[in-house]
Write a protein that holds these residues in place. Structure first.
Motif: not given
Length: 72
Positions: A5-22
């Motif tokens: 789950q999360g594509g192998g990304l760290t939680p911090e990187r997931q937050v960063f990627r979500e911010r980009i999508r927002m």
């Protein structure tokens, strides 16, 4: 190989990627083209196309990370 789950990304990187999508969602609402959003956010046009389709179907909630539980 399939990623957890999360594509192998760290939680911090997931937050960063979500911010980009927002950020992309805000630009969609402002009328920016896919090419403009991709260039400004330094992502592929194909990703922006997928994000725009999800945004049109569900709204900004459609761009949230499905596996992200921790919001920093």
């Amino acid at each position: 190989m399939r990623y957890p789950q999360g594509g192998g990304l760290t939680p911090e990187r997931q937050v960063f990627r979500e911010r980009i999508r927002m950020e992309a969602a805000e630009r969609f609402a402002a009328g920016a083209s896919n090419a403009e959003v991709a260039k400004d956010l330094r992502v592929s046009v194909r990703s922006v196309q997928r994000w725009r389709r999800a945004w049109q179907d569900v709204g900004a909630e459609g761009l949230r990370s499905a596996g992200l539980e921790l919001v920093l």
